[in-house]
Structure formats: structure tokens, C-alpha cells
Design an enzyme around this catalytic site. Structure first.
Site, PDB file in Angstrom:
ATOM      1  N   ASP A 150       0.831  -1.206   0.000  1.00 50.33           N
ATOM      2  CA  ASP A 150       0.000   0.000   0.000  1.00 50.33           C
ATOM      3  C   ASP A 150       0.862   1.251   0.000  1.00 50.33           C
ATOM      4  OD1 ASP A 150      -3.079  -0.731   1.551  1.00 50.33           O
ATOM      5  OD2 ASP A 150      -1.531  -2.230   1.223  1.00 50.33           O
ATOM      6  N   ASN A 186       3.982  -7.918   6.087  1.00 46.40           N
ATOM      7  CA  ASN A 186       2.713  -7.485   5.511  1.00 46.40           C
ATOM      8  C   ASN A 186       2.308  -6.118   6.095  1.00 46.40           C
ATOM      9  OD1 ASN A 186      -0.352  -9.311   4.869  1.00 46.40           O
ATOM     10  ND2 ASN A 186      -0.147  -7.132   5.083  1.00 46.40           N
ATOM     11  N   GLN A 197       4.538  -8.891   1.609  1.00 45.43           N
ATOM     12  CA  GLN A 197       3.578  -8.482   0.584  1.00 45.43           C
ATOM     13  C   GLN A 197       4.363  -8.252  -0.701  1.00 45.43           C
ATOM     14  OE1 GLN A 197       1.052  -5.151   1.955  1.00 45.43           O
ATOM     15  NE2 GLN A 197      -0.662  -6.554   1.805  1.00 45.43           N
ATOM     16  N   ARG A 266      -5.575 -17.177   9.888  1.00 46.34           N
ATOM     17  CA  ARG A 266      -5.103 -15.804  10.072  1.00 46.34           C
ATOM     18  C   ARG A 266      -5.729 -15.245  11.353  1.00 46.34           C
ATOM     19  NH1 ARG A 266      -7.666 -12.693   5.819  1.00 46.34           N
ATOM     20  NH2 ARG A 266      -9.146 -14.423   5.942  1.00 46.34           N
ATOM     21  N   GLU A 268      -6.243 -12.204  12.251  1.00 43.66           N
ATOM     22  CA  GLU A 268      -7.163 -11.106  11.972  1.00 43.66           C
ATOM     23  C   GLU A 268      -8.387 -11.553  11.181  1.00 43.66           C
ATOM     24  OE1 GLU A 268      -4.605 -11.387   8.288  1.00 43.66           O
ATOM     25  OE2 GLU A 268      -4.431 -11.823  10.437  1.00 43.66           O
ATOM     26  N   GLY A 299      -1.581  -9.484  -1.431  1.00 42.64           N
ATOM     27  CA  GLY A 299      -2.295  -8.209  -1.483  1.00 42.64           C
ATOM     28  C   GLY A 299      -3.657  -8.332  -2.135  1.00 42.64           C
ATOM     29  N   ASP A 301      -6.388 -10.168  -1.529  1.00 36.70           N
ATOM     30  CA  ASP A 301      -7.106 -11.059  -0.633  1.00 36.70           C
ATOM     31  C   ASP A 301      -8.580 -10.655  -0.571  1.00 36.70           C
ATOM     32  OD1 ASP A 301      -5.908  -8.755   0.502  1.00 36.70           O
ATOM     33  OD2 ASP A 301      -5.926  -9.594   2.514  1.00 36.70           O
ATOM     34  N   GLU A 485     -11.590   2.797  -0.366  1.00 36.88           N
ATOM     35  CA  GLU A 485     -10.598   1.758  -0.631  1.00 36.88           C
ATOM     36  C   GLU A 485     -10.676   1.194  -2.038  1.00 36.88           C
ATOM     37  OE1 GLU A 485      -9.536  -2.536   1.487  1.00 36.88           O
ATOM     38  OE2 GLU A 485     -11.575  -1.735   1.539  1.00 36.88           O
ATOM     39  N   GLU A 504     -14.378  -9.593   3.166  1.00 33.17           N
ATOM     40  CA  GLU A 504     -14.645  -9.986   4.546  1.00 33.17           C
ATOM     41  C   GLU A 504     -15.040  -8.832   5.460  1.00 33.17           C
ATOM     42  OE1 GLU A 504     -11.456 -13.666   4.873  1.00 33.17           O
ATOM     43  OE2 GLU A 504     -10.759 -11.638   5.344  1.00 33.17           O
TER      44      GLU A 504
END
Length: 536
Positions: A150, A186, A197, A266, A268, A299, A301, A485, A504
Site C-alpha cells: 500500500d 505485511n 507483501q 489468520r 485477523e 495483497g 485477498d 478503498e 470480509e
């Protein structure tokens, strides 16, 4: 780990330490809180799985876990109340910024950089945040940490806004991460340490030098160390074998894949990953988790690009795929290292890395170029066949100058006929429930395509994509006075654009890389009507 994090950076002899930051708990939340972590995530104490792993403890983590083990079996135990008693939610730093509807996009974006900037002094003790020595820019929304790839696109905008102070800080931070952990994670969270990433550090170094921030040569040791991370296991790898990020193909060629050191859910996205693995009864859960984690490392995902079945996330097989964009960025890294070795008087190093870059280019031409499709496609090394899915990653070889002129012009034709939408460049051709598929469009992919096409003289198409994307962003800004985003490109009218969906979590406002790419494009296109857009 903390002592390691304090050491002098190799770049320029600077000594940015993290003494002014609270110490990080270098264990991940899953490792630290064990059954408490599983209970909180499984029972959905918070609607978003990322919330708990970003919380800060109010006592020493060991003491919180001891009290949980003591209390959990008692009658009337309330998990939500327990968590509220011993953890505090991560708070966005206070800001007095209020969006001014009368501002144009340039003024709006320039005003957001300080809003999205975080200071190391604000790090809470024993949280999952990894300390950094300098200020950094976060994406926004639910993302309160620095993200690797990013940041490159954010930096494009920082440079155009004249924020060289933040470029210097970001340069120090990424160099610090390489020095401390051997790679750029990441993001600066403990739960991101097991993966990286897309490797954009070399492109960042080039950006620093082009804007007078720092000479690129000072970053050569860091570039080489990051490259070693991606190429670990090379010496012992035999044809047909893979190790971590590296695959040696049957003819001896080396190409890379995305990888994560862990094969657990994961942290998170814990409950989401557990649910996905349960949908794949014929696959080992650890295999599914690893592929989900590798998908996050990409990236993208998530995307049908990584799936066997576009409608089924549990069919993900990221680690079996050799991606076009990853190998393009590593080609760029090899070229950067070769040039810097030459500039530093290391002729042998320059020659060695030039050979590596050429070998990768040759391998990508053999395995990833599809003459029939007129595009670079990912390669399924597990099955020994090219993937059939076309994606916007096909522009990455143009972006780094790897494509031949013929490949570039044929790729341009493919982009124009198969991926161009009214609002910009589509991500893939396969609609799905995943956010890196249509109808969504993403700022980094627009920039990679625009800049790559310009390198090969495809200026009409590059300008067309830029025009469509700026119109999309400007349309939503006019209605809602914000950037987001991702954007939906489903409409036939770019002036009626909306934020994207899928994935998600809900659509996030902010937003770092959108701001960066749009700010750069507005500078490149001073005549575009998006300059005159005002919120109404």
C-alpha cells in the site's frame, strides 16, 4: 528482539531507535492468549475479527491469561465483560480535520495526509503493533498500521503533495523493518510477521532518489537482504521442488510464489478461515490456512485468481501458483540491485544480478507468456500448466519494463478489449463474492497499468484509463466528500460510480493508496474535470 530493534540502520549511519515507543509484545495474540484468543474469536465477541488482535491489554498479558483460566469455568462467567475489563479497543488518534465540501480533490487529499499519519509515541504497551522509529501513513478505516505494498502507492501522492518529510520517515521505517526482521512484513503487526507483501521496496528506493529524498545507493544493503528473504533455499533446491517463496521448475528455472510461514487461521480473520476450511472436507485444514495466508501476502485477498472454483473460497491454492506480478517486481529488484552495484563499483555484483534478471525474464517468457491470449498469465506449477484466468496483473511486466515491445502492444490490446470498464480497469474477468474481482476496481492496479502502458508508448490507452478512473473517484467525491478503498465499476456511467463491495469487511474510507494514486494522476492530468469536482 527489542535489542535488535534498537540497532543502527545501515543506511546513512542513522540511529533511529524505538526507545520512545512502548515495547511490542513480540508474540502474536494467538500465541500469547491461547484459549482466550480462540474463545474471543470463535464466540464473535467483536463483529470484526481484526478488532481483538488490535486491542491493547490493561494488565500484563500473562496475568490476563492467568485470570481467564481461573475465571472461565466459574458459573455466570461473561466473556464479553471479561474482555472489556482487561482490554481497550484501539482508538483512532483525535483529529480536528473536517472535510470541507468546497475543497477540490487536490486540497482534500493534501489535508488528509496528517489525518492518516501515526506517531510511534502513540503505540500502546504490549499490543500487537510493532514499534517503528518514525512517523508513518496508514491506509485508514479499520487499518491502523503501516502496510507494505500500500505504502508505495501512498508515497506517489506524498511526493506529488511535496510531503518529503513523510517520505524520509517511510524510508527509515522500511529500512528499519528489514534490519530488524530480515524482511518487510505485511504490516507492522506481530500477526503479520510470518509473511510479506508484493516486494515494492526497490521501487520505493527509486522514488526516494527521483524526488531527492535520498541517494538510492545507501539502501543497497537492505535491498540485498530483502532479496535474500525471497530467494531463501535457492542453493539446495532441485528441479520440481519448492521451498518457502521459491520454486525450481523442471528445466531448472527459478520463479517465486507467495508464502506464509504459518499454516494456522489468520489471526485477523480467524473465524472466517476456520469456516472456510470446514467447507473443504477433502483438504487438510493447514493446507487451506496456508493458501489463505499466502493469498493475503499477495495483497489480492481474495480473488478468483487464486481459486480453483471462483464461487468457492475453500478451493484456494495460492502456493501452487507462480504469479505474474510477484515475479515482475522481483525482476525489478534484480535490475535495481544490478544498477546500484555498478554505481557502487561492484562490477561482479552488477553482472551477477543482471544475469539473474535476464534468467527470470526468460523463465517468465517461457512459462507465463501466452501467445494465444496475448498476455502474461499466472502459472500453476503444481499442475504444470498456465492458469486460464486473465487479470490486471498482466500489466506488471510492462510496469517494470520486462515485456518486449511486441508483448507490450499485444497486452495493451488485451487490456482494452477484455479488462476496460466505464470506470477504469477491472481486476479480473470473473465476477465472484471476492473483493479482488469485478465489479471492483482498485487504485494500485490502475497505476500499474497506466504507468506500464506509458513506458511502451501506449499513451492513448493509458490516458483513457486515467480519465475513467479519475471520473469514477471524482463522481463519488462529489456525492459523499470522501475517497474509499475500492470502487465498483459495474455502471455504464462513470459519473454514477459507487464504492466497491465483497470480501470480509465493509467498504473502508480513507484511503491511503487511493489518495496517493489520484493525487499523482491529478498532477499528471491538470486538464481533467476531476480538478473542478466539489461535494454537493
Amino acid at each position: 528482539m527489542r535489542d535488535t530493534a534498537q540497532r543502527t540502520l545501515a543506511s546513512g549511519g542513522m540511529t533511529p531507535d524505538v526507545a520512545h515507543s512502548a515495547p511490542a509484545d513480540v508474540m502474536t495474540p494467538d500465541d500469547r492468549y491461547r484459549e482466550l484468543f480462540v474463545a474471543v474469536q470463535s464466540q464473535r465477541v467483536f463483529p470484526d475479527s481484526k478488532t481483538f488482535v488490535d486491542c491493547a491489554p490493561l494488565l500484563a498479558p500473562e496475568e490476563i491469561l492467568r485470570r481467564y483460566r481461573e475465571d472461565a469455568g466459574k458459573p455466570g462467567f461473561d466473556l464479553s465483560r471479561f474482555v472489556a475489563s482487561y482490554f481497550t479497543l484501539e482508538r483512532t488518534p483525535p483529529s480536528h480535520y473536517v472535510a470541507d465540501p468546497s475543497q477540490g480533490l487536490v486540497e482534500h487529499i493534501d489535508g488528509l495526509w496528517d489525518v492518516l499519519t501515526r506517531q510511534p509515541e502513540a503505540h500502546p504497551a504490549d499490543s500487537s503493533l510493532l514499534p517503528l522509529p518514525r512517523a508513518y501513513v496508514v491506509p485508514g478505516g479499520r487499518f491502523h498500521e503501516l502496510y507494505y505494498w500500500d505504502s508505495y502507492f501512498t508515497m506517489l501522492g506524498l511526493a506529488r503533495s511535496g510531503r518529503h518529510d513523510l517520505l524520509v520517515s517511510m524510508a527509515d521505517n522500511f529500512s528499519f523493518l528489514i534490519d530488524t526482521y530480515g524482511h518487510i512484513p505485511n504490516g507492522n503487526r506481530t500477526y503479520y510477521l510470518s509473511r510479506s507483501q508484493p516486494p515494492m521496496y526497490g521501487l520505493m528506493v527509486e522514488l526516494f532518489e527521483s524526488h531527492g529524498v535520498a541517494r538510492a545507493l545507501r539502501y543497497l544493503p537492505h535491498l540485498r537482504r530483502e532479496y535474500d528473504y525471497w530467494m531463501e533455499g535457492e542453493a539446495s533446491l532441485r528441479p520440481g521442488e519448492a521451498h518457502r517463496h521459491l520454486v525450481r521448475l523442471p528445466d531448472g528455472a527459478l520463479l517465486n510464489r507467495y508464502w506464509d510461514e504459518r499454516d494456522t487461521p489468520r489471526e485477523e480473520g480467524y473465524l472466517e478461515d476456520v469456516t472456510t476450511a470446514l467447507d473443504a472436507p477433502h483438504r487438510a485444514a493447514g493446507e487451506v490456512y496456508r493458501d489463505l495466508r499466502a493469498g493475503a501476502a499477495s495483497g489480492w485477498d481474495f480473488s478468483s485468481r487464486w481459486l480453483e472454483d471462483a464461487s468457492d473460497l475453500s478451493s484456494i491454492r495460492t502456493t501452487a501458483i507462480l504469479p505474474v506480478d510477484l515475479n515482475s517486481f522481483l525482476y525489478a529488484t534484480e535490475r535495481h540491485i544490478a544498477r546500484l552495484c555498478e554505481a557502487g563499483g561492484d562490477a561482479d555484483g552488477a553482472q551477477a544480478f543482471a544475469k539473474r534478471a535476464q534468467a527470470r525474464r526468460d523463465a517468465m517468457t517461457r512459462y507465463l507468456w501466452s501467445d494465444a491470449e496475448g498476455a502474461f498469465l499466472d502459472y500453476d506449477w503444481g499442475l504444470g500448466v498456465p492458469r486460464t484466468q486473465l487479470s490486471a496483473a498482466l500489466a506488471a511486466p510492462l510496469f517494470v519494463g520486462l515485456a518486449s515491445p511486441e508483448q507490450a502492444h499485444r497486452s495493451a490490446s488485451t487490456i482494452a478489449t477484455r479488462l476496460l470498464a466505464a470506470g477504469g480497469l477491472r481486476t479480473t474477468e470473473a465476477s465472484s463474492l471476492q473483493q479482488w474481482d469485478p465489479p471492483n476496481g482498485w487504485a494500485p492496479l490502475q497505476w500499474i497499468a497506466i504507468h506500464g502502458l506509458r513506458k511502451y508508448g501506449e499513451n492513448r490507452l493509458a490516458n483513457d484509463i486515467a480519465h475513467r478512473w479519475l471520473s469514477t473517484v471524482g463522481s463519488l467525491y462529489a456525492r459523499e466528500s470522501k475517497l474509499v478503498e475500492k470502487y465498483s465499476l459495474h455502471t455504464s456511467d462513470a459519473m454514477s460510480a459507487s464504492g466497491g463491495g465483497g470480501g470480509e469487511y465493509p467498504l473502508q474510507d480513507g484511503f491511503g493508496w487511493t489518495n496517493g494514486v489520484v493525487r499523482r494522476l491529478l498532477g499528471d492530468h491538470p486538464e481533467h474535470h476531476a480538478h473542478r469536482v466539489r461535494a454537493v
